[in-house]
Design a protein around this motif. Sequence first.
Motif, short mmCIF file in Angstrom:
data_model
loop_
_atom_site.label_atom_id
_atom_site.label_comp_id
_atom_site.label_asym_id
_atom_site.label_seq_id
_atom_site.Cartn_x
_atom_site.Cartn_y
_atom_site.Cartn_z
N UNK A 177 0.79 -0.96 0.24
CA UNK A 177 0.01 -0.08 -0.25
C UNK A 177 0.45 1.03 0.17
N UNK A 178 0.06 2.34 -0.59
CA UNK A 178 1.73 3.66 -0.30
C UNK A 178 0.60 4.18 -1.73
N UNK A 179 1.40 5.33 -1.57
CA UNK A 179 0.62 6.42 -3.05
C UNK A 179 0.66 6.00 -4.43
N UNK A 180 1.80 5.50 -4.35
CA UNK A 180 1.94 4.79 -6.38
C UNK A 180 0.69 3.92 -6.10
N UNK A 181 0.61 3.19 -5.54
CA UNK A 181 -0.85 1.85 -5.72
C UNK A 181 -1.91 2.60 -5.78
N UNK A 182 -1.91 3.33 -5.73
CA UNK A 182 -2.97 4.64 -5.88
C UNK A 182 -2.75 5.43 -7.76
N UNK A 183 -2.02 5.60 -6.91
CA UNK A 183 -1.65 6.24 -8.65
C UNK A 183 -1.95 5.35 -10.20
N UNK A 184 -1.48 4.12 -9.42
CA UNK A 184 -1.80 2.31 -10.77
C UNK A 184 -3.63 2.33 -10.63
N UNK A 185 -3.55 1.91 -9.22
CA UNK A 185 -5.16 1.72 -9.61
C UNK A 185 -5.61 2.72 -10.53
N UNK A 186 -6.14 3.88 -10.06
CA UNK A 186 -6.69 5.03 -10.97
C UNK A 186 -6.25 4.80 -12.02
N UNK A 187 -5.46 4.45 -12.84
CA UNK A 187 -5.01 4.75 -13.93
C UNK A 187 -4.74 3.38 -14.79
#
Length: 90
Positions: A70-80
Amino acid sequence: MMKGSNNNFNRALLDAFDNFALRNCFRVRRGFGYQDYNYKQIQGFAFRISLFFNSLRLGKGARIAILAENSPEWMAIFIAILFSDCIAVP
């Protein structure tokens, strides 16, 4: 960037990015300090990753696995993945 049937949800995400652009979205402990990410930064990450996914021509409904903590990068990938009209497999 946005295609397919997720347009309502994607539109809501884009509106949130615009309305809260400079507000803090995530604060992550890194070592002995903290790193802040605002909504504009997360949007930028998500757009760049989405462009990459679109360049692969995966097609609507393609499944993309996210193998990360879990990380901000994970969230950015999910949104992408959502913006690319694909399905996230966490």
